[in-house]
Design an enzyme around this catalytic site. Structure first.
Site, PDB file in Angstrom:
ATOM      1  N   GLY A   1       0.320   4.507 -10.116  1.00 61.16           N
ATOM      2  CA  GLY A   1       1.229   4.486  -8.956  1.00 61.16           C
ATOM      3  C   GLY A   1       2.127   3.266  -8.941  1.00 61.16           C
ATOM      4  O   GLY A   1       3.345   3.365  -8.759  1.00 61.16           O
ATOM      5  N   ARG A   2       1.556   2.074  -9.140  1.00 63.03           N
ATOM      6  CA  ARG A   2       2.363   0.846  -9.045  1.00 63.03           C
ATOM      7  C   ARG A   2       3.210   0.610 -10.283  1.00 63.03           C
ATOM      8  O   ARG A   2       3.910  -0.389 -10.374  1.00 63.03           O
ATOM      9  CB  ARG A   2       1.474  -0.345  -8.719  1.00 63.03           C
TER      10      ARG A   2
ATOM     11  N   LYS B   1      -9.899   4.052   3.730  1.00 66.83           N
ATOM     12  CA  LYS B   1      -9.372   5.413   3.941  1.00 66.83           C
ATOM     13  C   LYS B   1     -10.487   6.329   4.459  1.00 66.83           C
ATOM     14  O   LYS B   1     -10.300   7.116   5.383  1.00 66.83           O
ATOM     15  CB  LYS B   1      -8.849   5.994   2.620  1.00 66.83           C
TER      16      LYS B   1
ATOM     17  N   HIS C   1      13.558 -22.642   5.580  1.00 67.31           N
ATOM     18  CA  HIS C   1      13.537 -23.035   6.999  1.00 67.31           C
ATOM     19  C   HIS C   1      12.335 -22.439   7.707  1.00 67.31           C
ATOM     20  O   HIS C   1      12.306 -22.372   8.937  1.00 67.31           O
ATOM     21  CB  HIS C   1      14.842 -22.595   7.667  1.00 67.31           C
TER      22      HIS C   1
ATOM     23  N   GLU D   1      -0.541   9.089   4.801  1.00 65.75           N
ATOM     24  CA  GLU D   1       0.693   8.624   5.441  1.00 65.75           C
ATOM     25  C   GLU D   1       1.892   9.457   4.982  1.00 65.75           C
ATOM     26  O   GLU D   1       2.730   9.902   5.787  1.00 65.75           O
ATOM     27  CB  GLU D   1       0.959   7.150   5.100  1.00 65.75           C
TER      28      GLU D   1
ATOM     29  N   LYS E   1       2.120  10.476  -6.088  1.00 65.21           N
ATOM     30  CA  LYS E   1       1.448  10.879  -7.326  1.00 65.21           C
ATOM     31  C   LYS E   1       0.389  11.941  -7.029  1.00 65.21           C
ATOM     32  O   LYS E   1       0.337  12.976  -7.665  1.00 65.21           O
ATOM     33  CB  LYS E   1       0.827   9.654  -8.006  1.00 65.21           C
TER      34      LYS E   1
ATOM     35  N   GLU F   1      -3.037  -5.414  -6.412  1.00 65.00           N
ATOM     36  CA  GLU F   1      -3.761  -4.149  -6.547  1.00 65.00           C
ATOM     37  C   GLU F   1      -4.290  -4.005  -7.985  1.00 65.00           C
ATOM     38  O   GLU F   1      -5.310  -3.370  -8.225  1.00 65.00           O
ATOM     39  CB  GLU F   1      -2.870  -2.956  -6.170  1.00 65.00           C
TER      40      GLU F   1
HETATM   41  O1  F6P Z   1      -3.858   3.486  -1.774  1.00 66.25           O
HETATM   42  C1  F6P Z   1      -3.356   2.901  -2.920  1.00 66.25           C
HETATM   43  C2  F6P Z   1      -2.466   3.826  -3.690  1.00 66.25           C
HETATM   44  O2  F6P Z   1      -3.243   4.729  -4.387  1.00 66.25           O
HETATM   45  C3  F6P Z   1      -1.512   3.088  -4.619  1.00 66.25           C
HETATM   46  O3  F6P Z   1      -2.095   2.732  -5.798  1.00 66.25           O
HETATM   47  C4  F6P Z   1      -0.395   4.052  -4.733  1.00 66.25           C
HETATM   48  O4  F6P Z   1       0.761   3.439  -5.222  1.00 66.25           O
HETATM   49  C5  F6P Z   1      -0.268   4.527  -3.305  1.00 66.25           C
HETATM   50  O5  F6P Z   1      -1.598   4.565  -2.839  1.00 66.25           O
HETATM   51  C6  F6P Z   1       0.407   5.840  -3.108  1.00 66.25           C
HETATM   52  O6  F6P Z   1      -0.266   6.880  -3.759  1.00 66.25           O
HETATM   53  P1  F6P Z   1       0.414   8.270  -3.997  1.00 66.25           P
HETATM   54  O7  F6P Z   1       1.605   8.060  -4.864  1.00 66.25           O
HETATM   55  O8  F6P Z   1      -0.621   9.122  -4.644  1.00 66.25           O
HETATM   56  O9  F6P Z   1       0.835   8.816  -2.665  1.00 66.25           O
END
Ligand code: F6P
Length: 524
Positions: free
Chosen positions: A263-264, A489, A380, A209, A203, A349
């Site tokens: 995002g979620r 972060k 199990h 990452e 987003k 979250e």
């Molecule tokens: O760090 C949390 C978060 O902002 C989530 O809410 C989101 O889904 C994820 O990181 C990834 O964010 P982006 O889509 O901006 O890379």
């Protein structure tokens, strides 16, 4: 809004809890053998059996009164009207509009034409990749998709593609979320850059990452095919078009979605592109249709038989009145193995908050720990804890009625276990030996999907989204921000130069820990 614990309905619920204190689930069943029918409801074809919750008719009455006192019906209208329910970030949370067919305005602007336009662009592109019209730089059709993204930009597509494995007839999708280089290496192992399309889902297009993995993928593709191949091999679902442009992507490779998609909550947007490529846009559309059907019922059903609302209210009863700190999601479907992880982000979250919408600390517990597994393997492993551990957890059993594979006997056995586990948790056993006794009286809800298909999966996920929203209304918290993830972060960016050898000031605890890591990094 006044704090939850100051409301008359909350006090009535606590008094009711005292009155129910000695009542077991078994006693509730003996008192009313018809409670199964009275406590089972349906939403978008999914049957939800609440009869193994420690509740009776009075509990339902009091919980729905609480929801009304907490303005849940008005909250639902506000959400769907596109009002700025995300108060801290001044944004609506309108992900439902992505799966609907209604004109909704944000800041006075009808956003429906934009949604339709984005949906159509995504459809055309996904089908072009599937039928080989959109080719790699050397003219090869794509056989694989490398899907980069983390959190909401990965968990939803991963869950859906795994769940729909039986019907996936497009290029194969590999996911890479972590900044662990081993995950990247594993994701591209055996892939040919000439036949791999890279989807960078982010987003913000700034998530470390994802950006580090995107650069690694770029190096990998350009290393074989040259920089000129980037425009054929990379696309980006994002809200940050200019950052995607800075990465070198032409505008036609960018699949935008609006800021008001959290995002979620984003798998319904262009973040779902890998899904559409893997299973086709027709099935993707059915997933949206299932979610939309759940939206419509959520908006119109009275609270007394409103599935997402009841999931939310019984969750609050378990958490705040009965004191259960954890909630287990038990998927009796191998292909739903990622459901617990998906719901973990969705619930924790969203509602892992300690202050209310006005910023005041809350004096009650909010979101429980959400965890779980795939069954029967979990039986199990951790079910021992569920049956005999010192803490009681609430459980959601996810069951699929129609067989998911080709062998009937497997499905029959699977179903027998799903039914047995919720019964065992409820009844317990007392064979006269404390080691073998199970206390029982442990609560669960069972959600039964007729079939594991795109429509019902969409409905299931929308039901859980709305559960989360109703809980946030009752608790009076904002479900749509996630400031808690920021601190780590920031600190990581401060520590990185030290990890890379620079002499920067560190907290003594971190300096100590890095010292241990350095020593062991040099050991054999
Ligand atoms: O760090 C949390 C978060 O902002 C989530 O809410 C989101 O889904 C994820 O990181 C990834 O964010 P982006 O889509 O901006 O890379």
């Amino acid at each position: 809004m006044s704090p939850l614990t100051d409301t008359p309905s909350w006090h009535a619920l606590l008094a009711h809890r005292e009155a129910m204190a000695g009542t077991t689930l078994e006693a509730l069943w003996q008192r009313d053998p018809e409670r199964g029918g009275a406590l089972t409801f349906e939403c978008a074809g999914i049957a939800v059996d609440f009869s193994k919750q420690r509740v009776d008719g009075e509990t339902v009455k009091l919980l729905t009164a609480l929801a009304r006192e907490r303005d849940v019906p008005a909250g639902i209208s506000t959400l769907f009207a596109g009002e700025k329910v995300n108060v801290t970030e001044g944004r609506p949370a309108l992900h439902m509009a992505l799966r609907g067919d209604e004109h909704v305005s944000v800041d006075g602007k009808d956003v429906y034409p934009e949604i339709q336009g984005n949906r159509e662009r995504m459809r055309v592109f996904a089908e072009a990749v599937r039928n080989g019209q959109w080719k790699g730089a050397n003219g090869d059709a794509f056989t694989h998709v490398l899907a980069l993204g983390i959190g909401g930009s990965s968990l939803g597509p991963r869950l859906v593609i795994e769940a729909m494995r039986g019907e996936a007839d497009g290029p194969q999708v590999r996911f890479c979320s972590n900044v662990d280089a081993a995950e990247f290496d594993d994701a591209i192992r055996g892939l040919d850059p000439r036949t791999t399309l890279v989807v960078i889902a982010s987003k913000t297009f700034t998530t470390q990452e994802t950006m580090v993995n995107a650069l690694a993928a770029r190096e990998w593709i350009a290393g074989t095919l040259g920089e000129g191949a980037i425009a054929r091999h990379f696309v980006a679902p994002t809200s940050n078009r200019s950052a995607a442009a800075d990465f070198g992507l032409p505008d036609c490779n960018v699949f935008p979605f609006a800021e008001w998609v959290g995002g979620r909550y984003s798998l319904w947007s262009s973040v779902g592109l890998p899904i559409a490529i893997a299973i086709g846009t027709e099935r993707f559309g059915r997933m949206l249709a299932g979610a939309h059907a759940a939206d419509l019922e959520f908006r119109s059903d009275p609270l007394e038989r409103n599935v997402p609302a009841l999931l939310a209210l019984f969750g609050i009863w378990n958490r705040d009145a009965l004191g259960m700190a954890t909630h287990a999601v038990l998927s009796y479907a191998s292909r739903l193995e990622s459901l617990p992880a998906y719901l973990q982000q969705l619930e924790m979250e969203s509602n892992g908050k300690r202050v209310d919408r006005e910023g005041r600390p809350v004096s009650f517990a909010t979101c429980p720990v959400v965890w779980g597994g795939t069954e029967t393997p979990g039986q199990h492993a951790f079910h021992q804890w569920l049956h005999q551990g010192t803490d009681a957890a609430s459980c959601d059993f996810i069951v699929v009625a129609q067989p998911m594979g080709t062998r009937a006997i497997h499905h029959e056995i699977l179903l027998s276990h799903a039914c047995a586990q919720s019964e065992a948790l409820m009844t317990g056993t007392d064979p006269g030996d404390p080691h073998r006794a199970c206390p029982g009286n442990r609560v669960s809800t069972t959600l039964v999907l007729p079939k594991l298909d795109a429509y019902h999966l969409g409905a299931l996920l929308a039901i859980y989204e709305h559960k989360v929203f109703v809980q946030s209304c009752v608790w009076g918290i904002n479900a749509f921000d996630q400031f808690g993830v920021e601190l780590g972060k920031t600190i990581a960016s401060r520590i990185l130069p030290a990890v890379q050898g620079a002499n920067v000031p560190l907290h003594p605890a971190t300096a100590h820990l890095l010292g241990i890591v350095r020593k062991l990094a040099g050991s054999t």
